[in-house]
Design a protein around this motif. Structure first.
Motif, short mmCIF file in Angstrom:
data_model
loop_
_atom_site.label_atom_id
_atom_site.label_comp_id
_atom_site.label_asym_id
_atom_site.label_seq_id
_atom_site.Cartn_x
_atom_site.Cartn_y
_atom_site.Cartn_z
N VAL A 79 0.63 -1.21 0.23
CA VAL A 79 -0.03 0.11 0.07
C VAL A 79 0.91 1.37 0.03
CG1 VAL A 79 -1.54 1.39 1.39
CG2 VAL A 79 -1.94 -1.19 1.34
N GLY A 80 0.66 1.96 -1.00
CA GLY A 80 1.45 3.31 -0.98
C GLY A 80 2.68 3.23 -2.05
N HIS A 81 2.85 2.30 -2.68
CA HIS A 81 3.89 1.82 -3.64
C HIS A 81 4.22 3.05 -4.67
CE1 HIS A 81 1.56 0.75 -7.09
NE2 HIS A 81 0.87 0.55 -6.34
N ALA A 82 5.50 2.82 -5.31
CA ALA A 82 5.99 3.89 -6.07
C ALA A 82 5.82 3.30 -7.55
CB ALA A 82 7.08 4.26 -5.76
N ALA A 122 -8.31 28.13 -4.45
CA ALA A 122 -8.58 26.83 -3.89
C ALA A 122 -7.58 25.79 -4.73
CB ALA A 122 -10.14 26.27 -4.27
N ALA A 123 -6.66 26.29 -5.29
CA ALA A 123 -5.57 25.41 -5.85
C ALA A 123 -4.59 25.27 -4.71
CB ALA A 123 -4.66 25.88 -6.94
N GLY A 124 -3.79 24.10 -4.83
CA GLY A 124 -2.61 23.65 -3.85
C GLY A 124 -1.96 22.24 -4.28
N LEU A 125 -1.57 21.74 -3.05
CA LEU A 125 -0.69 20.51 -3.28
C LEU A 125 -1.49 19.45 -2.54
CD1 LEU A 125 2.93 21.70 -2.74
CD2 LEU A 125 1.52 21.24 -5.11
N ALA A 126 -1.52 18.35 -3.09
CA ALA A 126 -1.99 17.12 -2.56
C ALA A 126 -0.95 16.25 -2.50
CB ALA A 126 -3.28 16.52 -3.29
N ARG A 127 -0.93 15.00 -1.49
CA ARG A 127 0.07 14.12 -1.04
C ARG A 127 -0.31 12.81 -1.61
NH1 ARG A 127 0.91 18.72 1.50
NH2 ARG A 127 3.01 19.21 1.64
N PRO A 128 0.15 12.14 -2.72
CA PRO A 128 -0.26 10.90 -3.26
C PRO A 128 -0.02 9.76 -2.21
CG PRO A 128 1.59 11.82 -4.68
CD PRO A 128 1.17 13.01 -3.52
N GLU A 129 1.33 9.22 -2.06
CA GLU A 129 1.20 8.36 -0.99
C GLU A 129 0.80 8.36 0.17
OE1 GLU A 129 3.72 10.21 -2.16
OE2 GLU A 129 5.34 8.83 -3.27
N ALA A 130 0.62 9.78 0.71
CA ALA A 130 0.00 9.93 2.20
C ALA A 130 -1.62 9.54 2.01
CB ALA A 130 0.46 11.12 2.78
N GLY A 131 -1.85 10.12 0.66
CA GLY A 131 -3.25 9.93 0.74
C GLY A 131 -3.64 8.48 0.53
N VAL A 132 -3.07 7.69 -0.16
CA VAL A 132 -3.45 6.15 -0.29
C VAL A 132 -3.17 5.62 0.89
CG1 VAL A 132 -2.69 4.13 -1.27
CG2 VAL A 132 -2.61 6.10 -2.85
N ARG A 133 -2.25 5.84 1.61
CA ARG A 133 -2.04 5.15 2.88
C ARG A 133 -3.19 5.60 4.06
NH1 ARG A 133 3.42 5.51 2.41
NH2 ARG A 133 3.76 7.69 2.93
N ALA A 134 -3.58 6.86 3.94
CA ALA A 134 -4.69 7.39 5.13
C ALA A 134 -6.12 7.01 4.35
CB ALA A 134 -4.70 8.91 4.98
N SER A 135 -6.30 6.73 3.17
CA SER A 135 -7.56 6.32 2.84
C SER A 135 -7.65 4.64 3.10
CB SER A 135 -8.00 6.33 1.43
OG SER A 135 -6.94 6.17 0.57
N VAL A 136 -6.44 3.98 3.20
CA VAL A 136 -6.59 2.46 3.58
C VAL A 136 -6.77 2.29 5.09
CG1 VAL A 136 -5.17 0.36 3.43
CG2 VAL A 136 -5.56 1.69 1.22
#
Ligand SMILES: Cc1cc2nc3c(=O)[nH]c(=O)nc-3n(C[C@H](O)[C@H](O)[C@H](O)COP(=O)(O)OP(=O)(O)OC[C@H]3O[C@@H](n4cnc5c(N)ncnc54)[C@H](O)[C@@H]3O)c2cc1C
Length: 405
Positions: free
Chosen positions: A53-56, A159-173
């Protein structure tokens, strides 16, 4: 836990066997959010992911993604980005993780170009008032844009900005697990529809028999369902300043002064990116810039086989077109990148997503064809998938992204 109508239970001799009402295949940006939104509805769901989970190794890594609410790719995406913003915030609260940092955004280019006209169309459709400024004002307010040509304009997206991909996957799981979802690490080899249910065949011989399947397999999607998709190798790169002081907090290349920007050049190339993040924050201390894929090989991108992706990076060869664009767009940035990593887009024919049920495979719900702009919307796509599975009305008009269009 409430359920959608009950599935039959899988049976195999020796390989792992699990039963659930719904299986989500692929736990990248979209599948992990579908897992969370399904579990949050009390649906008995299991996620199946071939990697950690959260791989690259797919499309959801590299520490940052641009979040934009006024979406130049289609006016219908604006309400989806708006719902995604709310859900990113909910997920942050549920997991105590920072997932979205608003920097404001600047969409700049020729006034009749794709970027400016696309953002203005999105704002008009959403009934959102936006600020459009001329080049002198833009150069004054955002000094990093000092090479912006006189006849270009800039539209601001606060309303633009930065999202965090790996952290987002880990958090949703994590949030999905807390809500009762299970996760299996396995490769799905096939999805067969039988009278008893949908049989998800796992590598190693296990099966999972469920009532419905969500397929969110990114660049691997066309191995499992028939959709006109083109996985593409699209690396991303990080840069430093010609003057190292430019990267320091308050410097011209610091993210506080170099927010999320998309710059369309006169030749149509679009440079997306943002300034350096503070040292110690996720993502490190470098400017991140990239070119949008135009579907040809001219910009250094190419069609890809996700199982055989060339993950080596040649900073000179892979970033040649980008370095040229950076030299034009951002003279303060050293155009030779200091780092890069391979990633993938999955292009659909019209570059809109495919979200929904496939004709003839009514127990499958797909989310595919991210076309390089899907991360920001991930929680809202997860919500749409969960609504489709549960038979609820979608929260927004999704006609333009129907899976069977
Ligand atoms: C360079 C670059 C820059 C980008 N910039 C932005 C941006 O600024 N803003 C933005 O919104 N978007 C951006 N994107 C796009 C965004 O990253 C993608 O839209 C998003 O990550 C797609 O997520 P996904 O869930 O479709 O794919 P993935 O995250 O790849 O998830 C698919 C998952 O399915 C798993 N899987 C596949 N097949 C199987 C199987 N058979 N069995 C089990 N598991 C399987 C894979 O291992 C993977 O984990 C960018 C993409 C790239 C490459």
């Amino acid at each position: 836990m409430s359920t959608v109508p009950t599935s039959s239970v899988a049976t195999t001799s020796s390989a792992p066997t699990t039963s659930a009402d719904v299986a989500v295949v692929g736990l990248g940006a979209w599948g992990s959010q579908a897992l969370w939104r399904l579990a949050a509805r009390g649906i008995d769901v299991v996620g199946v992911e071939q990697h950690a989970v959260g791989h690259a190794l797919g499309s959801t890594h590299g520490t940052t993604r641009l979040f934009r609410e006024l979406c130049l790719e289609h006016p219908g995406l604006t309400p989806i980005a708006g719902r995604a913003r709310e859900l990113w915030r909910d997920l942050e609260a549920a997991t105590g993780t920072e997932l979205l940092t608003l920097t404001g955004g600047v969409m700049a280019g020729p006034s009749a170009g794709r970027v400016v006209s696309g953002v203005l169309d999105a704002a008009r459709a959403a009934g959102t008032a936006v600020e459009t400024i001329g080049a002198p004002d833009a150069r004054d307010r955002f000094p990093v844009l000092h090479a912006l040509p006189e006849d270009h304009v800039a539209v601001l997206d606060p309303a633009a900005g930065l999202a965090r991909p790996e952290a987002g996957v880990r958090a949703s799981v994590d949030a999905a697990r807390t809500a009762g979802a299970r996760v299996v690490r396995a490769r799905v080899e096939a999805i067969d529809e039988a009278r008893a249910g949908v049989v998800v065949r796992l590598g190693g011989g296990g099966t999972l028999t469920v009532r419905q399947v969500v397929v969110a397999a990114g660049a691997w999607t066309d191995r499992l369902v028939d959709l006109p998709l083109r996985p593409r190798r699209v690396p991303m790169f990080w840069f430093t300043g010609r003057d190292p002081a430019a990267l320091a907090p308050g410097g011209i290349l610091d993210v506080g002064r170099f927010p999320v920007i998309i710059r369309e050049l006169d030749d149509g190339r679009c440079v997306w990116g943002h300034g350096a993040q503070l040292p110690g924050t996720d993502g490190g201390f470098a400017v991140k810039l990239g070119l949008d894929d135009d579907g040809t090989d001219a910009l250094g991108f190419s069609d890809a086989d996700p199982d055989r992706l060339d993950r080596s990076i040649d900073l000179g060869r892979d970033a040649a077109a980008l370095a040229d664009a950076v030299a034009h767009a951002y003279p303060d940035v050293d155009p030779s990148p200091v780092s890069g990593v391979a990633c993938m887009y999955t292009r659909s024919a019209d570059q809109q997503f495919h979200v929904g049920r496939l004709p003839g495979r009514e127990r499958l719900v797909v989310a595919a064809g991210d076309s390089g702009h899907g991360h920001k919307h991930a929680p809202a796509i997860g919500e749409l998938l969960a609504q489709e599975v549960a038979g609820a009305s979608p929260f927004a008009d999704t006609t333009f992204m129907r899976a069977d269009r």
